[in-house]
Scaffold this active site. Structure first.
Site, PDB file in Angstrom:
ATOM      1  N   SER A  84       0.814  -0.988   0.048  1.00  0.00           N
ATOM      2  CA  SER A  84       0.058  -0.150  -0.183  1.00  0.00           C
ATOM      3  C   SER A  84       0.860   1.161   0.111  1.00  0.00           C
ATOM      4  O   SER A  84       1.901   1.257   0.870  1.00  0.00           O
ATOM      5  CB  SER A  84      -0.949  -0.042   1.288  1.00  0.00           C
ATOM      6  OG  SER A  84      -1.503   1.306   1.562  1.00  0.00           O
ATOM      7  N   ASP A 195     -22.828   0.334   2.308  1.00  0.00           N
ATOM      8  CA  ASP A 195     -21.816   0.872   1.952  1.00  0.00           C
ATOM      9  C   ASP A 195     -21.277   0.053   0.373  1.00  0.00           C
ATOM     10  O   ASP A 195     -20.893   0.591  -0.442  1.00  0.00           O
ATOM     11  CB  ASP A 195     -20.448   0.586   3.081  1.00  0.00           C
ATOM     12  CG  ASP A 195     -20.974   1.534   4.172  1.00  0.00           C
ATOM     13  OD1 ASP A 195     -21.804   2.161   4.047  1.00  0.00           O
ATOM     14  OD2 ASP A 195     -20.112   1.464   5.279  1.00  0.00           O
TER      15      ASP A 195
HETATM   16  C1  GLA Z   1     -21.694   1.976   8.726  1.00  0.00           C
HETATM   17  C2  GLA Z   1     -22.057   0.878   8.056  1.00  0.00           C
HETATM   18  C3  GLA Z   1     -23.278   0.982   7.283  1.00  0.00           C
HETATM   19  C4  GLA Z   1     -24.619   1.602   7.919  1.00  0.00           C
HETATM   20  C5  GLA Z   1     -24.053   2.883   8.468  1.00  0.00           C
HETATM   21  C6  GLA Z   1     -25.034   3.754   9.138  1.00  0.00           C
HETATM   22  O1  GLA Z   1     -21.350   2.890   7.479  1.00  0.00           O
HETATM   23  O2  GLA Z   1     -21.213   0.087   7.361  1.00  0.00           O
HETATM   24  O3  GLA Z   1     -23.903  -0.467   7.015  1.00  0.00           O
HETATM   25  O4  GLA Z   1     -25.197   0.911   8.949  1.00  0.00           O
HETATM   26  O5  GLA Z   1     -22.815   2.770   9.362  1.00  0.00           O
HETATM   27  O6  GLA Z   1     -26.041   4.176   8.339  1.00  0.00           O
END
Ligand code: GLA
Length: 407
Positions: A84, A195
């Site tokens: 990295s 995400d």
């Molecule tokens: C983190 C988690 C997501 C979600 C958010 C809150 O980013 O990885 O899956 O739960 O918190 O919205």
């Protein structure tokens, strides 16, 4: 610091990574013939809908142009060697077809960044997908630990590197689910799907309305003239993972208690404001407030999608403010730094909407800002926020970008 900042051009970054790859792994005798491959996966910011994904609810994230690239030189022998360019990532290696199953005795914080890549290799293999080894240089412009989904970006970039050209046959939703499985079962972080989905399925200029129950999604354009600005509070995020798991457990408790009254309830998605009012007395006070946040936040996501479509910026401002307030007082995942950041931004003329984004307990706020006011916002944050908090913020004017792919 503010960063409206010129991002490095793709050509320059490509050249920089190629040089780094050759320096890190000069012995190329196991390399497959053919050119280098460059894969990219973006970070994400969530416009609205937090702590709803693991409750089968709605979210509205967008992929951004802070991202992770991997320069990939395929190997014939199945070995994955990684380095990295960021100081926090020491090099590592593993055999792609011999990744051991998850070791649940190893707590998530003890995991190294290479485990995220190995976890994805494990998850892809479990799904029967063909993967291969490679020498890779990882380069990230996503601030780590700021809640902009750097883990999900590393996972999706790794998936593309491991799959090679075969990845184009895999739908974004499937890759997202496989990356999420790696994070939950291999790395041991109990995240939702938001995400990974946003990182996999992003599209330039458009947010993603995702139904986390059905995984159906559609893209929602960001109105012309509106910029997305991310402000990093740079405050320590110690409580984050324990509180995250605690909130998940409280939501589970709400579901269990409500299901005793209404057997059709299997997640908070099946609960609306009326039902919650009717049965609030069966829930402990804290659990009731957690459920209230989730139920009202789902409604706010739906309303925000309508407001974006109608170009109703005033309504968006109200929805963001209500979301922040609900996360602060009912879900209790905000903190002083986030509250101050939102207060500073909201006072700037031209800032349409401001709220905390992501899991909370530090991390970033997301702001929708009239193009002409971006400089004013950056100035206000850079001057006023440190005075109030003693912390040095970062301001990123981000472009809403495409999801993971080759570059
Ligand atoms: C983190 C988690 C997501 C979600 C958010 C809150 O980013 O990885 O899956 O739960 O918190 O919205």
């Amino acid at each position: 610091m503010s960063d409206f900042d010129k991002r490095e051009s793709s050509a320059k970054r490509r050249a920089r990574l190629k040089t780094a790859l050759e320096a890190a792994f000069p012995d190329a005798e196991d390399a497959e013939a053919g050119a280098l491959q460059f894969v990219r996966a973006p970070g994400r910011v969530n416009l609205i809908g937090d702590h709803t994904d693991y409750n089968d609810g709605f979210v509205l994230p967008a992929a951004i142009d802070l991202d992770i690239w991997i320069a990939v030189r395929r190997r014939r022998d199945g070995l994955v060697r990684l380095a990295s360019l960021q100081a926090e990532g020491s090099p590592g290696s593993f055999w792609a077809d011999e990744v051991a199953p998850p070791d649940s005795s190893l707590p998530a914080p003890d995991r190294s960044w290479v485990d995220y890549v190995a976890g994805v290799a494990w998850s892809l293999r479990e799904a029967g997908l063909p993967i291969h080894g490679f020498d890779g240089i990882v380069d990230s412009s996503i601030p780590p630990g700021a809640g902009l989904a750097s883990s999900a970006a590393l996972e999706l970039a790794s998936a593309l590197a491991l799959l090679g050209p075969a990845h184009v046959d895999e739908p974004a939703a499937r890759l997202a689910a496989l990356a999420q499985r790696a994070e939950r079962e291999y790395v041991g972080v109990n995240c939702g799907i938001m995400d990974q989905f946003a990182v996999a399925a992003g599209r330039a200029g458009q947010a993603i309305m995702l139904d986390c129950r059905s995984l159906e999604s559609h893209h929602v354009p960001i109105p012309a003239g509106v910029r997305v600005v991310v402000c990093d509070t740079r405050s320590p995020r110690e409580l984050r993972s324990s509180a995250y798991n605690e909130r998940r457990a409280e939501c589970g408790k709400a579901v269990a208690l409500l299901a005793e009254q209404e057997p059709s309830v299997s997640s908070l998605r099946e609960v609306d404001a009326d039902m919650l009012r009717r049965y609030r007395h069966v829930l402990p006070e804290t659990v009731a407030r957690r459920a209230e946040h989730v139920v009202t936040e789902n409604d706010r996501v739906v309303a925000a999608v309508e407001a974006l479509a109608a170009g109703d910026l005033e309504q968006l401002g109200k929805l963001f403010a209500a979301s922040h307030e609900s996360l602060r007082s009912s879900y209790e995942v905000s903190c002083d730094a986030l509250d101050e950041m939102v207060a500073v931004a909201s006072a700037v003329p031209g800032v349409v909407a401001a709220r905390m984004t992501g899991a909370g307990f530090g991390g970033c706020t997301v702001n929708l800002v009239g193009e002409e006011a971006v400089g004013d916002l950056a100035r206000a944050v850079t001057e006023e926020y440190p005075r109030r908090t003693g912390l040095s913020p970062r301001v990123y004017s981000v472009a809403v970008s495409d999801g993971a792919g080759n570059v």
